[in-house]
Design a protein around this motif. Structure first.
Motif, PDB file in Angstrom:
ATOM      1  N   GLN A  56      29.666  40.781 -89.969  1.00 47.52           N
ATOM      2  CA  GLN A  56      30.675  40.455 -90.980  1.00 47.52           C
ATOM      3  C   GLN A  56      30.440  39.058 -91.536  1.00 47.52           C
ATOM      4  O   GLN A  56      30.187  38.121 -90.783  1.00 47.52           O
ATOM      5  N   THR A  57      30.558  38.942 -92.840  1.00 47.96           N
ATOM      6  CA  THR A  57      30.464  37.623 -93.467  1.00 47.96           C
ATOM      7  C   THR A  57      31.821  37.128 -93.939  1.00 47.96           C
ATOM      8  O   THR A  57      31.969  35.967 -94.284  1.00 47.96           O
ATOM      9  N   ASN A  58      32.823  38.020 -93.921  1.00 47.00           N
ATOM     10  CA  ASN A  58      34.154  37.650 -94.418  1.00 47.00           C
ATOM     11  C   ASN A  58      35.144  37.349 -93.289  1.00 47.00           C
ATOM     12  O   ASN A  58      36.329  37.148 -93.546  1.00 47.00           O
ATOM     13  N   ALA A  59      34.671  37.340 -92.053  1.00 44.60           N
ATOM     14  CA  ALA A  59      35.558  37.080 -90.921  1.00 44.60           C
ATOM     15  C   ALA A  59      34.755  36.556 -89.733  1.00 44.60           C
ATOM     16  O   ALA A  59      33.566  36.835 -89.599  1.00 44.60           O
ATOM     17  N   THR A  60      35.453  35.821 -88.886  1.00 46.72           N
ATOM     18  CA  THR A  60      34.897  35.362 -87.617  1.00 46.72           C
ATOM     19  C   THR A  60      35.723  36.020 -86.514  1.00 46.72           C
ATOM     20  O   THR A  60      36.935  35.833 -86.458  1.00 46.72           O
ATOM     21  N   VAL A  61      35.052  36.811 -85.666  1.00 47.23           N
ATOM     22  CA  VAL A  61      35.723  37.495 -84.564  1.00 47.23           C
ATOM     23  C   VAL A  61      35.217  36.890 -83.254  1.00 47.23           C
ATOM     24  O   VAL A  61      34.010  36.748 -83.054  1.00 47.23           O
ATOM     25  N   ARG A  62      36.145  36.541 -82.382  1.00 47.46           N
ATOM     26  CA  ARG A  62      35.777  35.983 -81.085  1.00 47.46           C
ATOM     27  C   ARG A  62      36.599  36.646 -79.989  1.00 47.46           C
ATOM     28  O   ARG A  62      37.734  37.059 -80.202  1.00 47.46           O
ATOM     29  N   TRP A  63      35.999  36.739 -78.817  1.00 50.61           N
ATOM     30  CA  TRP A  63      36.707  37.216 -77.642  1.00 50.61           C
ATOM     31  C   TRP A  63      37.157  36.015 -76.824  1.00 50.61           C
ATOM     32  O   TRP A  63      36.449  35.013 -76.721  1.00 50.61           O
ATOM     33  N   ILE A  64      38.324  36.149 -76.241  1.00 52.18           N
ATOM     34  CA  ILE A  64      38.880  35.130 -75.364  1.00 52.18           C
ATOM     35  C   ILE A  64      38.487  35.539 -73.948  1.00 52.18           C
ATOM     36  O   ILE A  64      38.910  36.583 -73.453  1.00 52.18           O
ATOM     37  N   VAL A  65      37.630  34.719 -73.336  1.00 56.79           N
ATOM     38  CA  VAL A  65      37.023  35.097 -72.057  1.00 56.79           C
ATOM     39  C   VAL A  65      37.284  34.015 -71.016  1.00 56.79           C
ATOM     40  O   VAL A  65      37.179  32.817 -71.298  1.00 56.79           O
ATOM     41  N   GLU A  66      37.645  34.463 -69.818  1.00 60.88           N
ATOM     42  CA  GLU A  66      37.754  33.584 -68.650  1.00 60.88           C
ATOM     43  C   GLU A  66      36.905  34.200 -67.552  1.00 60.88           C
ATOM     44  O   GLU A  66      37.110  35.360 -67.181  1.00 60.88           O
ATOM     45  N   ASN A  67      35.952  33.425 -67.046  1.00 59.59           N
ATOM     46  CA  ASN A  67      35.097  33.891 -65.941  1.00 59.59           C
ATOM     47  C   ASN A  67      34.569  35.305 -66.174  1.00 59.59           C
ATOM     48  O   ASN A  67      34.652  36.170 -65.310  1.00 59.59           O
ATOM     49  N   ASP A  68      34.035  35.538 -67.346  1.00 56.05           N
ATOM     50  CA  ASP A  68      33.453  36.822 -67.757  1.00 56.05           C
ATOM     51  C   ASP A  68      34.462  37.971 -67.834  1.00 56.05           C
ATOM     52  O   ASP A  68      34.082  39.125 -67.879  1.00 56.05           O
ATOM     53  N   GLN A  69      35.747  37.667 -67.864  1.00 58.53           N
ATOM     54  CA  GLN A  69      36.777  38.683 -68.053  1.00 58.53           C
ATOM     55  C   GLN A  69      37.340  38.540 -69.465  1.00 58.53           C
ATOM     56  O   GLN A  69      37.804  37.461 -69.841  1.00 58.53           O
ATOM     57  N   VAL A  70      37.284  39.626 -70.239  1.00 58.03           N
ATOM     58  CA  VAL A  70      37.796  39.607 -71.607  1.00 58.03           C
ATOM     59  C   VAL A  70      39.321  39.670 -71.535  1.00 58.03           C
ATOM     60  O   VAL A  70      39.883  40.681 -71.115  1.00 58.03           O
ATOM     61  N   LEU A  76      39.508  35.439 -87.472  1.00 50.13           N
ATOM     62  CA  LEU A  76      39.808  34.607 -88.628  1.00 50.13           C
ATOM     63  C   LEU A  76      39.233  35.290 -89.856  1.00 50.13           C
ATOM     64  O   LEU A  76      38.015  35.449 -89.967  1.00 50.13           O
ATOM     65  N   ARG A  77      40.106  35.738 -90.753  1.00 45.86           N
ATOM     66  CA  ARG A  77      39.661  36.280 -92.040  1.00 45.86           C
ATOM     67  C   ARG A  77      39.436  35.089 -92.965  1.00 45.86           C
ATOM     68  O   ARG A  77      40.307  34.227 -93.087  1.00 45.86           O
ATOM     69  N   HIS A  78      38.292  35.063 -93.624  1.00 45.35           N
ATOM     70  CA  HIS A  78      37.965  33.913 -94.461  1.00 45.35           C
ATOM     71  C   HIS A  78      38.718  33.926 -95.784  1.00 45.35           C
ATOM     72  O   HIS A  78      38.786  32.891 -96.460  1.00 45.35           O
ATOM     73  N   GLN A  79      39.281  35.083 -96.164  1.00 46.34           N
ATOM     74  CA  GLN A  79      40.144  35.184 -97.331  1.00 46.34           C
ATOM     75  C   GLN A  79      41.501  35.719 -96.882  1.00 46.34           C
ATOM     76  O   GLN A  79      41.583  36.473 -95.912  1.00 46.34           O
ATOM     77  N   LEU A  80      42.530  35.363 -97.617  1.00 48.51           N
ATOM     78  CA  LEU A  80      43.882  35.780 -97.269  1.00 48.51           C
ATOM     79  C   LEU A  80      44.057  37.284 -97.427  1.00 48.51           C
ATOM     80  O   LEU A  80      43.691  37.865 -98.438  1.00 48.51           O
TER      81      LEU A  80
END
Length: 168
Positions: A56-70, A76-80
């Motif tokens: 994707q070029t229109n959004a940033t997707v990230r996983w929230i990880v602690e000690n390899d546990q998702v 974040l959408r780059h446009q509203l």
């Protein structure tokens, strides 16, 4: 405890499925970008979904990880997007109440600022007091309350220029 935002990866397929199962069938996990037609169960389908997220070029997707546990996801959408705002996030039920959403939102707001975004909109259900508190912690100002699918939702703006000014 090691806490980080990471790009989606096939390496954590089993760990992601474990968190996904906590939401239960038919429930939506904000921040993960799972569509109704996405096959996240099979290795091949999961790999295709992860590749699509990464491309994707229109959004940033990230996983929230602690000690390899998702523990959750944030996008974040780059446009509203008027209905969903710029940022969506979700924390798996067993990981809630530990500040993960507040931490992850701060990190993604820094990323939005680094992309040159001046302000972002976040949307949450009006009765979701945890999200309301998280958004307001980061300077969210209530814009309005709308009805989406017959449920009231709060729309907040966060001014990223204010955040930059307070950092310096």
């Amino acid at each position: 405890m090691s806490r980080q935002l990471i790009e989606p990866t096939v390496r954590l397929h089993a760990e992601w499925l474990e968190g996904h199962a906590e939401w239960g069938p038919g429930l939506h996990e904000d921040g993960f970008g799972v569509g109704a037609s996405d096959d996240v169960e099979s290795a091949e389908g999961f790999a295709a979904w992860v590749a699509r997220l990464g491309a994707q070029t229109n959004a940033t997707v990230r996983w929230i990880v602690e000690n390899d546990q998702v523990q959750g996801g944030i996008a974040l959408r780059h446009q509203l997007h008027e209905q969903h705002g710029h940022i969506g996030y979700g924390i798996r039920p067993s990981a809630r109440g530990r500040g993960l959403a507040t931490w992850a939102l701060g990190e993604i707001l820094n990323h939005a600022s680094s992309l040159g975004m001046n302000r972002v909109m976040l949307v949450c259900l009006a009765d979701n007091l945890a999200s309301t508190k998280t958004i307001e912690h980061h300077g969210g100002v209530l814009a309005d309350i709308l009805h989406k699918d017959d449920r009231p939702v709060r729309r907040y703006w966060i001014n990223l220029a204010d955040r930059r000014d307070s950092d310096g």
